[in-house]
Write an enzyme that holds these catalytic residues in place. Structure first.
Site, PDB file in Angstrom:
ATOM      1  N   CYS A   1       0.843  -1.191   0.000  1.00 48.68           N
ATOM      2  CA  CYS A   1       0.000   0.000   0.000  1.00 48.68           C
ATOM      3  C   CYS A   1       0.876   1.238   0.000  1.00 48.68           C
ATOM      4  CB  CYS A   1      -0.889  -0.020   1.245  1.00 48.68           C
ATOM      5  SG  CYS A   1      -2.002   1.382   1.348  1.00 48.68           S
TER       6      CYS A   1
ATOM      7  N   HIS B   1      -9.091  -3.922  -2.046  1.00 49.86           N
ATOM      8  CA  HIS B   1      -8.121  -3.109  -1.294  1.00 49.86           C
ATOM      9  C   HIS B   1      -8.541  -1.629  -1.313  1.00 49.86           C
ATOM     10  CE1 HIS B   1      -3.785  -2.137  -0.167  1.00 49.86           C
ATOM     11  NE2 HIS B   1      -4.257  -0.966  -0.535  1.00 49.86           N
ATOM     12  N   GLU B   2      -8.908  -1.126  -2.497  1.00 50.26           N
ATOM     13  CA  GLU B   2      -9.238   0.303  -2.629  1.00 50.26           C
ATOM     14  C   GLU B   2     -10.587   0.631  -1.975  1.00 50.26           C
ATOM     15  OE1 GLU B   2      -6.872   2.188  -3.444  1.00 50.26           O
ATOM     16  OE2 GLU B   2      -5.606   0.585  -4.232  1.00 50.26           O
TER      17      GLU B   2
ATOM     18  N   HIS C   1     -10.141   1.072   1.644  1.00 50.86           N
ATOM     19  CA  HIS C   1      -9.626   2.409   1.992  1.00 50.86           C
ATOM     20  C   HIS C   1     -10.771   3.387   2.238  1.00 50.86           C
ATOM     21  CE1 HIS C   1      -5.298   2.492   1.819  1.00 50.86           C
ATOM     22  NE2 HIS C   1      -5.241   1.919   0.633  1.00 50.86           N
TER      23      HIS C   1
HETATM   24 ZN    ZN Z   1      -3.600   0.997  -0.187  1.00 47.76          ZN
END
Ligand code: ZN
Length: 171
Positions: free
Chosen positions: A105, A147-148, A151
């Site tokens: 990341c 993953h995004e 966030h």
């Molecule tokens: Zn990330």
């Protein structure tokens, strides 16, 4: 770099914006010049930092937006990922198959760790002009989507690790 587009500073773990849920935008808000500029700046930043994806809160903006993209022939995924802009992402998992693999990341630079992710999903959201879309993702691109989207819900991949034993420096 993209000529004339400034690269934004990527905030690192510890900054509160990474832990706050991001705000959804309406199509009208998406078409505002400052949001269109932010898309360009995030694209420039993702390229500069060699990321496969970038979420708006990683450049300090608490809005529900991420970009992803990867050139064809990449070691990480041969087919590449076309440059994709997603506002207000919603994930629907398809099937129960998962895969354990390494993630890194831009907000946790120099490190990586293994995370179990769903192999197949349907992503719904609004595109760069605020138009609704739904698209199927599998394998590595599906991992990037998860993953995004994490966030934008205030989560980082460390929160998804079963333990910290695979956490390691990349070099
Ligand atoms: Zn990330």
């Amino acid at each position: 770099m993209i000529v004339g587009v400034p690269v934004r500073k990527v905030v690192r773990l510890g900054h509160p914006v990474l832990r706050a849920p991001a705000r959804h935008l309406t199509p009208k808000e998406i078409n505002a010049p400052e949001v269109q500029r932010l898309i360009e700046e995030m694209a420039a930043s993702m390229i500069e930092y060699e990321g496969v994806g970038i979420a708006a809160n990683q450049v300090g903006e608490g809005i529900s937006l991420f970009l992803m993209g990867l050139h064809e022939g990449s070691e990480r995924h041969k087919e590449g990922i076309p440059l994709t802009v997603v506002f207000n992402p919603e994930i629907k998992f398809i099937g129960k198959d998962t895969e354990l693999d390494y993630e890194g990341c831009l907000s946790v630079p120099g490190m990586r760790g293994q995370v179990e992710r769903a192999l197949k999903l349907e992503l719904s959201g609004l595109d760069h002009r605020g138009k609704a879309f739904t698209k199927l993702y599998e394998d590595f691109p599906a991992r990037v989507v998860q993953h995004e989207t994490d966030h934008l819900n205030g989560l980082v991949y460390l929160d998804r690790m079963k333990g910290l034993k695979t956490l390691s420096y990349v070099d």
